[in-house]
Scaffold this active site. Structure first.
Site, PDB file in Angstrom:
ATOM      1  N   ARG A 124     -26.785 -14.884  27.345  1.00 57.53           N
ATOM      2  CA  ARG A 124     -28.160 -15.086  27.780  1.00 57.53           C
ATOM      3  C   ARG A 124     -28.249 -14.777  29.274  1.00 57.53           C
ATOM      4  O   ARG A 124     -27.573 -15.398  30.100  1.00 57.53           O
ATOM      5  CB  ARG A 124     -28.621 -16.531  27.518  1.00 57.53           C
ATOM      6  N   ARG A 143     -49.365  -8.026  44.017  1.00 59.54           N
ATOM      7  CA  ARG A 143     -48.105  -8.412  43.377  1.00 59.54           C
ATOM      8  C   ARG A 143     -47.458  -7.158  42.802  1.00 59.54           C
ATOM      9  O   ARG A 143     -47.910  -6.610  41.791  1.00 59.54           O
ATOM     10  CB  ARG A 143     -48.367  -9.447  42.280  1.00 59.54           C
ATOM     11  N   ALA A 160     -49.569 -21.049  47.046  1.00 62.38           N
ATOM     12  CA  ALA A 160     -48.292 -21.373  46.411  1.00 62.38           C
ATOM     13  C   ALA A 160     -47.150 -20.852  47.262  1.00 62.38           C
ATOM     14  O   ALA A 160     -47.341 -19.979  48.111  1.00 62.38           O
ATOM     15  CB  ALA A 160     -48.229 -20.773  45.007  1.00 62.38           C
ATOM     16  N   LEU A 201     -42.412 -20.956  47.662  1.00 61.67           N
ATOM     17  CA  LEU A 201     -41.087 -21.353  47.192  1.00 61.67           C
ATOM     18  C   LEU A 201     -40.657 -22.688  47.793  1.00 61.67           C
ATOM     19  O   LEU A 201     -41.078 -23.062  48.891  1.00 61.67           O
ATOM     20  CB  LEU A 201     -40.052 -20.298  47.571  1.00 61.67           C
ATOM     21  N   GLU A 258     -47.807 -24.899  52.517  1.00 62.34           N
ATOM     22  CA  GLU A 258     -48.381 -23.670  51.969  1.00 62.34           C
ATOM     23  C   GLU A 258     -49.895 -23.632  52.142  1.00 62.34           C
ATOM     24  O   GLU A 258     -50.469 -22.580  52.443  1.00 62.34           O
ATOM     25  CB  GLU A 258     -48.008 -23.522  50.497  1.00 62.34           C
ATOM     26  N   GLU A 292     -51.332 -20.541  54.299  1.00 63.13           N
ATOM     27  CA  GLU A 292     -52.084 -19.498  53.598  1.00 63.13           C
ATOM     28  C   GLU A 292     -53.595 -19.612  53.778  1.00 63.13           C
ATOM     29  O   GLU A 292     -54.305 -18.612  53.643  1.00 63.13           O
ATOM     30  CB  GLU A 292     -51.723 -19.511  52.109  1.00 63.13           C
ATOM     31  N   PRO A 299     -39.732 -19.781  30.640  1.00 58.79           N
ATOM     32  CA  PRO A 299     -38.466 -20.440  30.309  1.00 58.79           C
ATOM     33  C   PRO A 299     -37.533 -19.632  29.425  1.00 58.79           C
ATOM     34  O   PRO A 299     -36.362 -19.988  29.299  1.00 58.79           O
ATOM     35  CB  PRO A 299     -38.917 -21.723  29.604  1.00 58.79           C
ATOM     36  N   GLY A 300     -38.014 -18.540  28.840  1.00 55.35           N
ATOM     37  CA  GLY A 300     -37.121 -17.696  28.057  1.00 55.35           C
ATOM     38  C   GLY A 300     -36.268 -16.771  28.913  1.00 55.35           C
ATOM     39  O   GLY A 300     -35.284 -16.205  28.432  1.00 55.35           O
ATOM     40  N   GLU A 304     -48.813 -10.786  52.467  1.00 51.65           N
ATOM     41  CA  GLU A 304     -49.786 -11.791  52.891  1.00 51.65           C
ATOM     42  C   GLU A 304     -50.707 -11.282  54.001  1.00 51.65           C
ATOM     43  O   GLU A 304     -51.787 -11.835  54.215  1.00 51.65           O
ATOM     44  CB  GLU A 304     -49.069 -13.057  53.340  1.00 51.65           C
TER      45      GLU A 304
END
Length: 208
Positions: free
Chosen positions: A41, A68, A80, A82, A97, A101, A119-120, A148
């Site tokens: 995986r 993006r 948003a 990290l 943030e 921003e 999540p996969g 940004e």
């Protein structure tokens, strides 16, 4: 029956990291399946993120339009960023943030939702906050760079954003989850019944 996600850990017989990037990496695990078979995986290892649904007194959400590159689109999003420091307090990161921003601060904070983005194939966990009682932040504005530097900022009625989500016009996952979660909370026990801003977050444990 209680509908609730629960921790689980299938046995990993080997692991390697074939790629390490600036903020994320790719890991390959050999995982034992229930029938005893061992499969590989591959997934992205991510530090985690925070996002803020900032709602003003006119029921407008603060949104940003940002390019993006992976999806080749300019997306409308909510602020948003990290979790750059291991164990970082997510509320402090969210406040940072919102300031960087949008140059905005908020008096009231609640946890709106905790999600795994994909999540996969990635272990990214995101905590989405609801921020109310907005006002202009003091001090100099944060100097934006890279994507940004081209960012647009707007305040859009929550109902208009909800229509955009359901029409397929808005695609950012944090915006989608945030907007629909606010509407669901209002239809339920109300916004003040949301979890406190410092609620535990098992996916990304943090210090006070």
């Amino acid at each position: 029956m209680t509908i609730k996600d629960t921790p689980a850990q299938w046995r990993v017989t080997a692991t390697e990291t074939p790629f390490r990037g600036n903020k994320t990496s790719v890991r390959t695990d050999e995982v034992v399946m229930p029938d005893g078979a061992v499969v590989r995986r591959d997934y992205q290892v991510h530090p985690g993120s925070v996002a803020v649904l900032a709602l003003d007194d006119d029921d407008r959400a603060l949104v940003l339009r940002q390019y993006r590159h992976p999806v080749r689109q300019k997306l409308w999003e909510i602020p948003a960023g990290l979790l750059d420091v291991p164990g970082e307090n997510p509320l402090r990161a969210a406040q940072r943030e919102l300031y960087e921003e949008a140059h905005v601060k908020a008096e009231e904070w609640h946890v709106l939702a905790d999600v795994y983005t994909t999540p996969g194939g990635c272990d990214e966990a995101v905590r989405i906050f609801l921020a109310r009682g907005l006002s202009e932040a003091e001090g100099e504005r944060f100097e934006a760079a890279e994507e940004e530097a081209d960012m647009e900022v707007a305040r859009v009625p929550l109902t208009e954003l909800a229509r955009g989500v359901l029409a397929g016009d808005l695609h950012n996952n944090c915006l989608v989850v945030g907007v629909l979660s606010v509407l669901a909370a209002r239809a339920g026990d109300g916004l003040d019944a949301l979890r406190p801003a410092e609620a535990p977050w098992p996916a990304r444990p943090f210090t006070a």
